[in-house]
Design a protein around this motif. Sequence first.
Motif, mmCIF file in Angstrom:
data_model
loop_
_atom_site.group_PDB
_atom_site.id
_atom_site.type_symbol
_atom_site.label_atom_id
_atom_site.label_comp_id
_atom_site.label_asym_id
_atom_site.label_seq_id
_atom_site.Cartn_x
_atom_site.Cartn_y
_atom_site.Cartn_z
ATOM 1 N N ILE A 312 18.551 1.699 -16.659
ATOM 2 C CA ILE A 312 17.713 2.592 -15.866
ATOM 3 C C ILE A 312 18.238 2.124 -14.353
ATOM 4 C CG2 ILE A 312 15.664 3.721 -14.968
ATOM 5 C CD1 ILE A 312 14.522 3.419 -17.693
ATOM 6 N N CYS A 313 17.824 0.826 -14.068
ATOM 7 C CA CYS A 313 17.804 0.496 -12.721
ATOM 8 C C CYS A 313 19.086 -0.039 -12.236
ATOM 9 C CB CYS A 313 16.858 -0.703 -12.574
ATOM 10 S SG CYS A 313 15.045 -0.282 -12.989
ATOM 11 N N GLU A 314 19.796 -0.542 -13.137
ATOM 12 C CA GLU A 314 21.329 -1.160 -12.577
ATOM 13 C C GLU A 314 22.543 -0.120 -13.121
ATOM 14 O OE1 GLU A 314 21.708 -3.713 -10.931
ATOM 15 O OE2 GLU A 314 19.628 -4.677 -11.177
ATOM 16 N N ARG A 315 22.909 0.489 -12.186
ATOM 17 C CA ARG A 315 23.890 1.513 -12.665
ATOM 18 C C ARG A 315 25.144 0.922 -12.991
ATOM 19 N NH1 ARG A 315 21.963 6.684 -11.369
ATOM 20 N NH2 ARG A 315 20.181 6.871 -10.154
ATOM 21 N N ARG A 316 25.384 -0.162 -12.477
ATOM 22 C CA ARG A 316 26.671 -1.028 -12.715
ATOM 23 C C ARG A 316 26.585 -1.535 -13.827
ATOM 24 N NH1 ARG A 316 25.937 -6.561 -10.412
ATOM 25 N NH2 ARG A 316 23.983 -6.632 -9.529
ATOM 26 N N SER A 317 25.427 -1.740 -14.901
ATOM 27 C CA SER A 317 25.269 -2.122 -16.054
ATOM 28 C C SER A 317 25.988 -1.271 -16.829
ATOM 29 C CB SER A 317 23.893 -2.239 -16.467
ATOM 30 O OG SER A 317 23.624 -2.365 -17.834
#
Length: 501
Positions: A312-317
Amino acid sequence: MKAFLKNFTTGEKFYLLILAAVSFAVMMPVLIKGVPFGYDLPHHFQCAMTFYESILSGDFYPSWSLNRNFGFGGMETRLYPPISHYSLALFYLVTGNWHIASWLTFTFYAFLGCLGVYLWAKEYMPAGQAVFAGCIYALLPYHLNQLYNTFFFAEFVGSSVLPFTFVFVARVCKRGKFADVLGLAISFAVLILTHLPLTVIGSICFAIYALTLLEREKIFSQIWKLALGVVAALGASSFFWVKVLLERDLMAKTLIYPDPWLDYRLHFLLTPIQTFEGELQTRIYETATFFYDLMLLYPVILVLACTIPFFICERRSKNNMKSVWLILGVSVFLAIPLSRFVWDRFSLLQEVQFPWRWLAIVCIVVPIISASQINFLVQWFQDKKRPLALIIGGCILAVIAFSTSQIIRQAPFIEKETVNEYINDRAKGIGFTFWWTIWTRQEAFDNKEKVSANNRTVEIQKWTATDREFQISGGEATKVRIAIFYHPNWKATENDIPVET
């Protein structure tokens, strides 16, 4: 060992030390307190004693037990995979002490399992994250329960071997080197020779996993190499599984003495409480069902806590582990009542006996998925997301706390001072009726004499596991009764002339 370590960098060797330390720590209670007791413990140590006795006599792969079931023998060493018992017997041969041999065996396989999960995780992430997966695997409830509460020793060993087959399936599909095909053959053969229910479970998962890794451009090369590895594994283990196929119908199983507890329909997770006849059996089943539900709940909490917040928080994940997620989904599905229609239609799946055995796969894939995003957790502890990182860390600690407090601390132990006496006393005792031959009845033990020939004198001249020779004095014609379970392979002669058994 040096050749093995050459494949690792200096940093990776440090990670191996971490895995070894965690494995040592989770098995320390065995060294301090003794051998954990479970329902299957007598069976496994009786088998290990059979291998030990056979090795001493020069028979390195016994086909019959000399002393089990008061000397009547049994089908265990013929139809039960040998590796777990053979390794325990070898450690006892070296140490001469069942307690120390057990601890060394358990610790070795605990480390082996951590190593297998670490190597599989390395196919998807850096070594620093992969070591987290290996450590968490050693601490998951069901994996520890296999040893500390139920003493499903062979399943514990099989769970330690199983990750390596996933490793080499991935490597064959990605690289396709001959060494990878050989690794697949060896790891799958060892799994077959360790635990048959896990072989069935693993084979389903390996097939699904391999299908997800196939690439259109290389599909024929990948399939050919995977098939070569599987065929080689079947060939290497054929001395065992061919015998299982030929003789499985000669084994008593539950045909002679039914055991309703082995009905797979009673062992789905997250299912309403079902009862047996009898208050004691009902109470045991109710407790076990709820406990296994918890052993599914905690890994699910772990994997969700270690992935969802980062997605949710790390779009680059990036999530490049769809194949592993699929294996997790299949494993959970086949452990719960929704999959009942699948179990009812496939008899091979029913050979697994307990749907909750799929937790063995859950315990392998959950650490890998959880470790895939763990690098973000370290970053979050250093920025404004620290409160969320603390919650995630708390979920990880909750899993560890449950394993240590409810699995290890609650485990019953045979005190280390009495382990040798306990095991030696039971080495000749009655084994599970499941492993008797179909002709065997409890009444056979009313007469434990090696040879009975009415009033005629009997002189034993040779008495080994597979060769019994004796001389009978003259007298009236009579039948001779020998204290061995009947099996068609037994051949008898009288004065070198074949006679009917």
